[in-house]
Design a protein around this motif. Sequence first.
Motif, PDB file in Angstrom:
ATOM      1  N   SER A   4      34.743  20.609  62.975  1.00 63.89           N
ATOM      2  CA  SER A   4      35.665  20.192  64.033  1.00 63.89           C
ATOM      3  C   SER A   4      36.911  19.544  63.431  1.00 63.89           C
ATOM      4  O   SER A   4      38.030  19.751  63.920  1.00 63.89           O
ATOM      5  CB  SER A   4      34.975  19.220  64.985  1.00 63.89           C
ATOM      6  OG  SER A   4      34.495  18.079  64.292  1.00 63.89           O
ATOM      7  N   GLU A   5      36.723  18.769  62.365  1.00 61.75           N
ATOM      8  CA  GLU A   5      37.859  18.142  61.691  1.00 61.75           C
ATOM      9  C   GLU A   5      38.684  19.188  60.951  1.00 61.75           C
ATOM     10  O   GLU A   5      39.920  19.113  60.903  1.00 61.75           O
ATOM     11  CB  GLU A   5      37.364  17.076  60.711  1.00 61.75           C
ATOM     12  CG  GLU A   5      36.643  15.926  61.369  1.00 61.75           C
ATOM     13  CD  GLU A   5      36.009  14.995  60.350  1.00 61.75           C
ATOM     14  OE1 GLU A   5      36.417  13.820  60.295  1.00 61.75           O
ATOM     15  OE2 GLU A   5      35.117  15.468  59.595  1.00 61.75           O
ATOM     16  N   SER A  10      43.663  22.167  60.314  1.00 68.17           N
ATOM     17  CA  SER A  10      44.223  23.479  59.993  1.00 68.17           C
ATOM     18  C   SER A  10      44.942  24.140  61.165  1.00 68.17           C
ATOM     19  O   SER A  10      45.761  25.039  60.975  1.00 68.17           O
ATOM     20  CB  SER A  10      43.114  24.419  59.502  1.00 68.17           C
ATOM     21  OG  SER A  10      42.201  24.704  60.554  1.00 68.17           O
ATOM     22  N   GLY A  11      44.591  23.726  62.389  1.00 70.40           N
ATOM     23  CA  GLY A  11      45.170  24.365  63.560  1.00 70.40           C
ATOM     24  C   GLY A  11      44.450  25.630  63.979  1.00 70.40           C
ATOM     25  O   GLY A  11      44.883  26.321  64.892  1.00 70.40           O
ATOM     26  N   SER A  12      43.333  25.942  63.327  1.00 66.27           N
ATOM     27  CA  SER A  12      42.546  27.136  63.658  1.00 66.27           C
ATOM     28  C   SER A  12      41.375  26.743  64.550  1.00 66.27           C
ATOM     29  O   SER A  12      40.668  25.775  64.258  1.00 66.27           O
ATOM     30  CB  SER A  12      42.011  27.804  62.389  1.00 66.27           C
ATOM     31  OG  SER A  12      43.062  28.285  61.590  1.00 66.27           O
ATOM     32  N   PRO A  13      41.137  27.463  65.650  1.00 62.42           N
ATOM     33  CA  PRO A  13      40.008  27.145  66.526  1.00 62.42           C
ATOM     34  C   PRO A  13      38.680  27.289  65.794  1.00 62.42           C
ATOM     35  O   PRO A  13      38.554  28.105  64.870  1.00 62.42           O
ATOM     36  CB  PRO A  13      40.131  28.185  67.649  1.00 62.42           C
ATOM     37  CG  PRO A  13      41.537  28.693  67.577  1.00 62.42           C
ATOM     38  CD  PRO A  13      41.924  28.612  66.127  1.00 62.42           C
ATOM     39  N   ARG A  46      43.307  27.452  52.777  1.00 57.37           N
ATOM     40  CA  ARG A  46      42.970  28.856  52.974  1.00 57.37           C
ATOM     41  C   ARG A  46      43.180  29.263  54.443  1.00 57.37           C
ATOM     42  O   ARG A  46      43.703  30.348  54.725  1.00 57.37           O
ATOM     43  CB  ARG A  46      41.529  29.123  52.543  1.00 57.37           C
ATOM     44  CG  ARG A  46      41.016  30.537  52.816  1.00 57.37           C
ATOM     45  CD  ARG A  46      41.925  31.637  52.259  1.00 57.37           C
ATOM     46  NE  ARG A  46      42.147  31.565  50.852  1.00 57.37           N
ATOM     47  CZ  ARG A  46      41.396  32.181  49.927  1.00 57.37           C
ATOM     48  NH1 ARG A  46      40.369  32.910  50.296  1.00 57.37           N
ATOM     49  NH2 ARG A  46      41.700  32.062  48.649  1.00 57.37           N
ATOM     50  N   LEU A  47      42.806  28.395  55.378  1.00 58.33           N
ATOM     51  CA  LEU A  47      43.009  28.705  56.790  1.00 58.33           C
ATOM     52  C   LEU A  47      44.487  28.809  57.132  1.00 58.33           C
ATOM     53  O   LEU A  47      44.904  29.666  57.918  1.00 58.33           O
ATOM     54  CB  LEU A  47      42.335  27.644  57.665  1.00 58.33           C
ATOM     55  CG  LEU A  47      40.803  27.739  57.748  1.00 58.33           C
ATOM     56  CD1 LEU A  47      40.229  26.505  58.428  1.00 58.33           C
ATOM     57  CD2 LEU A  47      40.373  29.001  58.490  1.00 58.33           C
ATOM     58  N   ARG A  48      45.281  27.948  56.540  1.00 61.32           N
ATOM     59  CA  ARG A  48      46.730  28.025  56.776  1.00 61.32           C
ATOM     60  C   ARG A  48      47.301  29.314  56.211  1.00 61.32           C
ATOM     61  O   ARG A  48      48.203  29.914  56.801  1.00 61.32           O
ATOM     62  CB  ARG A  48      47.423  26.804  56.167  1.00 61.32           C
ATOM     63  CG  ARG A  48      47.179  25.517  56.944  1.00 61.32           C
ATOM     64  CD  ARG A  48      47.816  24.316  56.269  1.00 61.32           C
ATOM     65  NE  ARG A  48      47.664  23.112  57.067  1.00 61.32           N
ATOM     66  CZ  ARG A  48      47.929  21.881  56.634  1.00 61.32           C
ATOM     67  NH1 ARG A  48      48.360  21.698  55.384  1.00 61.32           N
ATOM     68  NH2 ARG A  48      47.760  20.846  57.429  1.00 61.32           N
ATOM     69  N   LEU A  49      46.778  29.750  55.073  1.00 64.53           N
ATOM     70  CA  LEU A  49      47.239  31.011  54.490  1.00 64.53           C
ATOM     71  C   LEU A  49      46.835  32.182  55.386  1.00 64.53           C
ATOM     72  O   LEU A  49      47.636  33.098  55.621  1.00 64.53           O
ATOM     73  CB  LEU A  49      46.650  31.190  53.088  1.00 64.53           C
ATOM     74  CG  LEU A  49      46.957  32.533  52.407  1.00 64.53           C
ATOM     75  CD1 LEU A  49      48.463  32.758  52.304  1.00 64.53           C
ATOM     76  CD2 LEU A  49      46.313  32.586  51.024  1.00 64.53           C
TER      77      LEU A  49
END
Length: 207
Positions: A4-5, A10-13, A46-49
């Motif tokens: 959840s954090e 990251s802004g990813s659900p 990695r999620l931002r990428l």
Amino acid sequence: MRISELSEHSGSPVPSIKYYLREGLLHRGERTSPNQARYDGSHVRRLRLIRALTEVGGLSLADTRSLLEGIDGNSVSNHDLLGRTLMTVDSGGREPAGPEGGDLELADALAEQQGWFVYPDSPMRHRLAQILATFRSLGMELDRDWLDSYAEAAEQLAQADMQYVEGLTDVDELLEKAVVGTVLGDSLLASLRRLAQASASRDRQRP
């Protein structure tokens, strides 16, 4: 951090994060219990990428996975990874159509004037030739001084882009900034150009 954090940072659900984990786009976290894992800054990067590649760069998940496998394989240099990433973003995973020979010669001449090294199979070399061909098909005369001015401006922008990512050692962060900076930078340049054109036109109309 918990998932959840990780989502918050990251802004990813959370459902997207779980999907990326299942599909191998995102590396697993450190297992803390049968149903819990701990994640760190590398997962955020990695999620931002992934978001940069898919949402900004417009890549499919298949193309994104292919690029990420190249990054994780660590078999090529950062320079090659950067080139491969931007080439995939620019071409949308599709091969460009072949331009006319004369248009390629002019594209090569513009690059040579600036002292650029251009790979013969570069999609941008072909795209530039296609743009030049479109000008001709519309009956517009190509002024070489005008074209050289564009190439000189591109050189200055390229140097600024390299300074923007200079010093970054984390590959995910490097590629994220390169993708976002390139794609959104194109829109930024277009907006600034329109403003400058309006101002220059007004200046020329003044008595």
